[in-house]
Motif scaffolding. Structure first.
Motif, PDB file in Angstrom:
ATOM      1  N   THR A   1       0.952  -1.144   0.389  1.00 19.09           N
ATOM      2  CA  THR A   1      -0.291   0.576  -0.026  1.00 19.09           C
ATOM      3  C   THR A   1       0.721   1.063   0.048  1.00 19.09           C
ATOM      4  O   THR A   1       0.516   2.407   0.472  1.00 19.09           O
ATOM      5  N   GLN A   2       2.193   1.027  -0.161  1.00 15.50           N
ATOM      6  CA  GLN A   2       3.110   1.997  -0.406  1.00 15.50           C
ATOM      7  C   GLN A   2       2.478   4.298  -0.990  1.00 15.50           C
ATOM      8  O   GLN A   2       2.310   3.344  -2.243  1.00 15.50           O
ATOM      9  N   LYS A   3       2.521   4.691  -0.443  1.00 17.72           N
ATOM     10  CA  LYS A   3       1.515   5.939  -1.347  1.00 17.72           C
ATOM     11  C   LYS A   3       2.672   6.954  -1.799  1.00 17.72           C
ATOM     12  O   LYS A   3       2.503   7.706  -2.460  1.00 17.72           O
TER      13      LYS A   3
ATOM     14  N   ASP B   1       3.993  11.404  -4.351  1.00 20.39           N
ATOM     15  CA  ASP B   1       3.194  10.432  -3.938  1.00 20.39           C
ATOM     16  C   ASP B   1       2.816  10.213  -5.804  1.00 20.39           C
ATOM     17  O   ASP B   1       3.596  10.916  -6.417  1.00 20.39           O
TER      18      ASP B   1
ATOM     19  N   GLU C   1      -5.667   4.888  -9.339  1.00 24.25           N
ATOM     20  CA  GLU C   1      -4.151   4.321  -8.289  1.00 24.25           C
ATOM     21  C   GLU C   1      -3.393   4.981  -7.751  1.00 24.25           C
ATOM     22  O   GLU C   1      -2.711   5.402  -8.558  1.00 24.25           O
ATOM     23  N   LYS C   2      -3.343   5.400  -7.078  1.00 28.86           N
ATOM     24  CA  LYS C   2      -2.473   6.252  -5.964  1.00 28.86           C
ATOM     25  C   LYS C   2      -1.393   5.371  -5.250  1.00 28.86           C
ATOM     26  O   LYS C   2      -1.071   5.904  -4.069  1.00 28.86           O
ATOM     27  N   ARG C   3      -1.113   3.652  -5.158  1.00 28.37           N
ATOM     28  CA  ARG C   3      -0.810   3.185  -5.023  1.00 28.37           C
ATOM     29  C   ARG C   3       0.442   2.102  -5.487  1.00 28.37           C
ATOM     30  O   ARG C   3      -0.095   2.153  -6.457  1.00 28.37           O
ATOM     31  N   TYR C   4       1.860   2.937  -4.959  1.00 29.03           N
ATOM     32  CA  TYR C   4       2.581   2.439  -5.661  1.00 29.03           C
ATOM     33  C   TYR C   4       2.507   1.065  -6.949  1.00 29.03           C
ATOM     34  O   TYR C   4       3.241   1.246  -8.099  1.00 29.03           O
TER      35      TYR C   4
END
Length: 166
Positions: free
Chosen positions: A2-4, A107, A152-155
């Motif tokens: 869940t890395q943002k 981000d 999508e906002k999670r890397y």
């Protein structure tokens, strides 16, 4: 998973372990890809030497922010740029670094803005930009990243959707 956000040290590791090593390992394949305007046979080699110079600066850099890492990488790339491909690569990352100015972490939205800034900077640096070159690849990559970032906002998932290497 869940890395943002990406920190400066994470970006440094991405540059060193991911980017620089991948380019070193695939320089011959990139040499074979370059056929425009004539087969040069040294594009991968030139890009590898340029990236290696950028990576050397990253190793010596303050890694407390993504801005510091990106600036060190851009400086090293410019100072060690080899051939047209190295110069264009240095301009892509110069614009990318400017897009991250003052940022401690990165981000997805800032990443996409920095990519687009890199493309704009590189296109402006080339007197007569020609489609079908690294400029086109960078432009299309930035456009696709923008589309993916809308959802999508999670890397992990962002890169999974944007890269067939996973």
């Amino acid at each position: 998973m869940t890395q943002k956000n990406i920190t400066g040290s994470m970006l440094a590791n991405m540059v060193l372990a991911g980017g620089a090593n991948s380019l070193t390992n695939n320089a011959d394949r990139i040499d074979a890809l370059n056929v425009f305007p004539v087969p040069m046979g040294d594009t991968g080699t030139n890009m590898n030497l340029s990236i290696t110079s950028g990576a050397s600066e990253v190793k010596k850099s303050d890694q407390s922010s993504v801005s510091a890492v990106a600036n060190a990488f851009a400086k090293g790339l410019l100072m060690g740029a080899r051939g047209n491909s190295g110069v264009i690569l240095s301009q892509l990352f110069r614009g990318f670094a400017k897009g991250l100015e003052g940022k401690k972490e990165l981000d997805i939205d800032s990443f996409v803005i920095a990519l687009d800034n890199g493309v704009s900077t590189a296109y402006k640096a080339v007197m007569k930009p020609v489609e079908g070159t690294i400029l086109t690849v960078a432009k299309d990559t930035a456009a696709e990243a923008q589309k993916i970032a809308e959802e999508e906002k999670r890397y992990y998932f962002f890169f999974r959707k944007s890269c067939t290497c996973f």
